[in-house]
Write a protein that holds these residues in place. Structure first.
Motif, PDB file in Angstrom:
ATOM      1  N   TYR A 197       0.844   3.770 -10.884  1.00 28.61           N
ATOM      2  CA  TYR A 197      -0.269   3.320 -10.047  1.00 28.61           C
ATOM      3  C   TYR A 197      -1.023   2.196 -10.751  1.00 28.61           C
ATOM      4  O   TYR A 197      -1.386   1.211 -10.106  1.00 28.61           O
ATOM      5  N   ALA A 252       0.252   7.603  -6.023  1.00 24.15           N
ATOM      6  CA  ALA A 252      -0.868   8.533  -6.049  1.00 24.15           C
ATOM      7  C   ALA A 252      -0.421   9.920  -5.638  1.00 24.15           C
ATOM      8  O   ALA A 252      -0.849  10.934  -6.184  1.00 24.15           O
ATOM      9  N   TRP A 277      -9.005   7.589  -0.201  1.00 27.04           N
ATOM     10  CA  TRP A 277      -7.933   6.827   0.458  1.00 27.04           C
ATOM     11  C   TRP A 277      -7.722   5.497  -0.245  1.00 27.04           C
ATOM     12  O   TRP A 277      -6.597   5.102  -0.530  1.00 27.04           O
ATOM     13  N   ALA A 278      -8.863   4.806  -0.559  1.00 29.99           N
ATOM     14  CA  ALA A 278      -8.758   3.462  -1.111  1.00 29.99           C
ATOM     15  C   ALA A 278      -8.490   3.489  -2.615  1.00 29.99           C
ATOM     16  O   ALA A 278      -7.694   2.707  -3.121  1.00 29.99           O
ATOM     17  N   PHE A 279      -9.157   4.378  -3.308  1.00 30.95           N
ATOM     18  CA  PHE A 279      -8.955   4.466  -4.769  1.00 30.95           C
ATOM     19  C   PHE A 279      -8.605   5.900  -5.125  1.00 30.95           C
ATOM     20  O   PHE A 279      -9.495   6.693  -5.456  1.00 30.95           O
ATOM     21  N   PRO A 280      -7.356   6.255  -5.079  1.00 30.48           N
ATOM     22  CA  PRO A 280      -6.973   7.662  -5.288  1.00 30.48           C
ATOM     23  C   PRO A 280      -7.289   8.147  -6.709  1.00 30.48           C
ATOM     24  O   PRO A 280      -7.404   9.348  -6.929  1.00 30.48           O
ATOM     25  N   PHE A 281      -7.395   7.208  -7.645  1.00 30.99           N
ATOM     26  CA  PHE A 281      -7.662   7.612  -9.040  1.00 30.99           C
ATOM     27  C   PHE A 281      -9.095   7.251  -9.437  1.00 30.99           C
ATOM     28  O   PHE A 281      -9.667   6.287  -8.932  1.00 30.99           O
ATOM     29  N   ARG A 303       0.791  -1.231   0.000  1.00 29.27           N
ATOM     30  CA  ARG A 303       0.000   0.000   0.000  1.00 29.27           C
ATOM     31  C   ARG A 303       0.826   1.285   0.000  1.00 29.27           C
ATOM     32  O   ARG A 303       0.549   2.194  -0.780  1.00 29.27           O
TER      33      ARG A 303
END
Ligand SMILES: [Zn+2]
Lengths: 752, 104
Positions: free
Chosen positions: A174, A166, B45-49, A159
């Motif tokens: 990513y 990111a 947080w979990a899927f920044p994109f 992570r």
């Protein structure tokens, strides 16, 4: 500062200082660095590690230094020849100390065995407690295991990398990382699922088919699993098992700790120097293990002496955070007054177990050889030779002064040749274990005790004069140094056996209004001239001042042992003038340091020594052995043999009857001539004239004449000639007659 | 979870509770808004994109002409991903914080 460095010289101190020095060098023409080299004589001696040189050059800006700069510290290793370097090395023992003798090895083995037996028993008792702890912690362990598995399946360790991508808005990276994560999660999910299914199936099968495996295996497996989960759920700071043995506090001594401790002493010189230069305290050697402790060699800042630090031993211990009995600073005036050797033990010296005393059996020894007396702070034995010395022992009451004197007298008693004169002027009987081997013995300070002692001392002075004469007349090859040797002491005919006089609370003698002067005079004489003739005087006192130990005596004493004393005056009285100023301070001992004192004069350097603790029963046991050895050797004399001198008896020098009884030994009757020969050997001074008689008949006549006043007559006695081995009837004496006469005379004395 | 985040969270909850008890209607709205914000934060947080709005996440543009020419999306450099606005703000804040910390 954790590196070792040699003396900090002006040039190699801090960078700031160094650059200043360098500036001076640049302003002046070339010779300046040479002068600097000469200015500090220490600079030539020291060889600093090359790294420091390099740093020095860097710090001071090597770039602008063109041309030749003479470094204080020359590059290259130490230029000492390798043979010399080898010579200076210390050879470590091939076999470790604790395995040297069979006895030590056995003791070590027993100790190790006991240690493990203890550990096993300790944990054995606590097994139920440990099981309970594990059981209580196992649910948490299961949860934690599940959480960890979840994290693993979801690839949580990847992570941070994805988050980083990111953060950098690196969508390409990513994307790649996400694909990787997806692949991982897929396989891990499959694996986890398979394991879960297998376990579930296994458990169901085991539950539904009762007799597949014995139930105890199931229980054991369940317990093991619960234990494993409990162990997994155990926090790191609350271990399941407690410790069976508490390890000794082997806290490492570091230069930081030493520096801090020295700075809290409140010595202005140290603090000022440290505020200017953080490296003002120099370490001349690495801090190493030395025996059961750490040893640091420190060069104090200029102008500070080791004595100033020694005086504040308690504060130093506080600064180091160790018990007072662990902290032993020593000065090295022979190097320079600012050199401090700090030894920090793992254990309090007064509490540390002393190794077994080699002399505890009371076997025969030679007083002319060094004998173990006590242990130093490092636990090593310190030996001293009791011959050729005169000693003083001083301490405040209840610190082990009498025990020390008793130990010295016990050592003396182990040489069967020695003649012990024991005077316990305190009268408590602390020296009474020595009675069975003492030639003269008195406990108490009654007038007759003092008269007895004075008479004995007078006799001793005469004896010393006789001995000086005997030694003077001996051929040079027998007595090369004009003093008694062990060979000479063994010759009964010369009468040069060791004489050891031990006096507890000697101030009683010297402060006596009538006899004080004479006691002082004789003792001074014995202290000055006695050692060479084999007469050893050891004085112990609890009030060491010029009255209790007269100055001529304290000035001439050689062996000095100073337990805790109250101030500078008694300290210097026992250890010698200006010893307090030189940092030999017995005032720094605490009241728990019983039997610990400074030993001076008989070892190379003054040492802190803990003497052997021998309680009264052990002392009696040792003495019993000594007495047995003496009886075998035919050396039991004087008081111990029941032949004590009465006061006026010594003045009259009339010891014929007791001497005769002594030489009789176990025989009932003996020829006069052999008795005379034995008498001459026993007391050459008194019976010298008899020894010069030409034949046996003359000797017999002489003895008959001497015995006439006691109304003892000689008669024919059957005996064997030691020279020819033939039996014959010659003039002789019966032992019972002598014994009767002696008792009769003693009875008269008592009545009169 | 730093004490500060916990404190902020608690404050928001309390404010919401107070508002609900005083004005039920606006209170419910606040609660919904908070939930929405939390959901968005979690997705940041979990899927920044999120999928690139220009190419709908495909990373390329297919022209509708006769030859159906394929052109890589320039907006997302052919990744089909675009950083969420929330995450971008968080990143900026984070960078600012580390920078000031370093300069301290
Ligand atoms: Zn796009």
């Amino acid at each position: 500062m954790t590196t070792t460095e040699n003396h900090p010289t002006p040039a190699e101190s801090t960078g700031g200082d160094a650059s200043v020095t360098d500036n001076v060098v640049h302003l002046r023409p070339q010779p300046a660095p040479e002068q600097q080299l000469d200015a500090d004589p220490r600079a030539e001696i020291e060889v600093a590690p090359p790294v420091i040189d390099a740093e020095l050059v860097d710090e001071t800006g090597a770039g602008d230094v063109t041309g030749s700069v003479t470094l204080v510290d020359q590059p290259g290793g130490d230029s000492v020849h390798w043979v010399r370097r080898l010579r200076e090395t210390e050879r470590l023992p091939i076999v470790p100390d604790y395995l040297k003798t069979a006895q030590e090895a056995r003791a070590t083995a027993v100790w190790v065995g006991k240690h493990y037996a203890h550990t096993t028993a300790y944990h054995g008792v606590r097994v139920p407690l440990y099981a309970l702890k594990l059981a209580v912690r196992s649910p948490l362990g299961a949860l934690m295991l599940a959480a960890a598995t979840g994290r693993w399946v979801l690839d949580m360790e990847g992570r941070p990398v994805r988050s980083g991508a990111a953060m950098r808005q690196d969508a390409e990276m990513y994307l790649k990382l996400s694909h990787q994560r997806d692949a991982r999660v897929r396989t891990r999910l499959i694996v986890t699922g398979a394991v879960l299914v297998a376990v579930t199936v296994g458990v169901i099968v085991l539950m539904s088919v009762p007799d597949l495996v014995p139930s105890w295996i199931l229980w054991a497996g369940g317990a093991l699993m619960a234990a494993a989960l409990g162990k997994y759920g155990t926090p790191a700071d609350q271990p399941v098992t407690s410790r069976a043995v508490v390890g000794a506090q082997l806290q490492k001594l570091t230069s930081d700790v030493v520096e801090k401790a020295l700075m809290v002493l409140g010595i202005a010189g140290i603090n000022q120097a440290m505020s200017k230069n953080a490296r003002a305290i120099g370490f001349t050697a690495p801090i190493t293990r030395d025996g059961p402790g750490w040893r640091a060699e420190v060069d104090l800042p200029a102008g500070v002496t080791a004595a100033e630090v020694l005086d504040k031993r308690d504060k130093l211990a506080s600064g180091l955070g160790r018990p007072l009995g662990c902290v032993w600073p020593e000065g090295r005036p022979d190097v320079h007054p600012g050199r401090l050797v700090l030894w920090v033990g793992d254990q309090d010296m007064s509490k540390a177990r002393q190794p077994a005393w080699a002399l505890r059996k009371g076997e025969k020894i030679d007083l002319f050889k060094p004998q173990p007396f006590g242990t130093d702070v490092r636990g090593g034995w310190v030996s001293l030779t009791l011959m050729y010395v005169a000693g003083i022992i001083g301490a405040v009451p209840r610190m082990g002064k009498t025990f020390t004197l008793r130990e010295l007298l016990l050592i003396a008693a182990m040489d069967p040749r020695s003649e012990l004169h024991t005077f316990d002027l305190k009268g408590t009987g602390d020296l009474s274990p020595l009675e069975p081997v003492s030639y003269r013995y008195r406990a108490g300070d009654d007038p007759e005790d003092l008269e007895y002692a004075l008479a004995d001392l007078r006799a001793l002075r005469d004896e010393m004069r006789r001995r000086t004469k005997v030694i003077r007349e001996l051929p040079k090859d027998l007595c090369p140094e004009s003093k008694v040797t062990t060979e000479l002491a063994s010759k009964k005919s010369l009468g040069l056996h060791p004489v050891v006089v031990g006096v507890d609370e000697c101030q009683v003698w010297f402060e006596h209004p009538d006899y004080g002067k004479e006691f002082e005079e004789i003792c001074t004489d014995l202290v000055k001239r006695g050692p060479a003739t084999g007469i050893v005087l050891v004085l112990a006192t609890q009030r060491p001042d010029s009255k209790s130990i007269p100055t001529p005596i304290s000035d001439n004493a050689i062996l000095r042992f100073c337990l805790k004393v109250a101030g500078q005056v008694p300290n210097d009285m026992v250890l010698g003038t200006s010893s307090y100023r030189n940092g030999e301070r017995a005032t720094t001992f605490s009241f728990t340091d019983k039997g610990i004192g400074l030993l001076k004069g008989v070892t190379d350097e003054t040492k802190t020594v803990k003497c052997v603790y021998i309680d009264a029963p052990s002392a009696e046991k040792i003495v019993a052995r000594c007495r047995a050895v003496r009886v075998t050797a035919g050396r039991l004399t004087g008081y111990a043999a029941g032949l004590d001198a009465a006061v006026d008896d010594v003045e009259a020098a009339d010891t014929l009857l007791s001497d005769l009884l002594n030489v009789f030994g176990s025989r009932d009757k003996a020829w006069s001539e052999s008795l005379v020969d034995a008498l001459v050997e026993l007391r050459p001074a008194a019976y010298a004239a008899w020894g010069e008689l030409s034949n046996g008949a003359a000797k017999a006549t002489q003895l008959a004449a001497a015995l006439k006043p006691f109304s003892i007559s000689t008669k024919q006695v059957w005996g064997t000639d030691p020279a020819t081995g033939k039996g014959a009837n010659r003039m002789g004496v019966e032992r019972t007659h002598i014994a009767d006469a002696l008792t009769e005379r003693d009875g008269k004395r008592k009545r009169g | 979870m730093t004490p500060r985040t916990i404190l902020t969270f608690a404050l928001v909850l309390e404010l919401t509770a107070v508002t609900i008890s005083d004005h039920p209607a606006s209170g419910v709205a606040t609660l919904l808004l908070t939930l929405l914000a939390a959901g968005y934060a979690w997705s940041c947080w979990a899927f920044p994109f999120r999928p690139c709005p220009s190419c709908k996440g495909s990373g390329r543009h297919v022209s509708s002409g006769l030859f159906r020419g394929v052109q890589l999306c320039k907006r997302c450099k052919a990744t089909g991903l675009k950083l969420r606005r929330g995450r971008a703000i968080y990143n900026a804040l984070h960078r600012h914080r580390t920078r000031t910390r370093r300069n301290r």
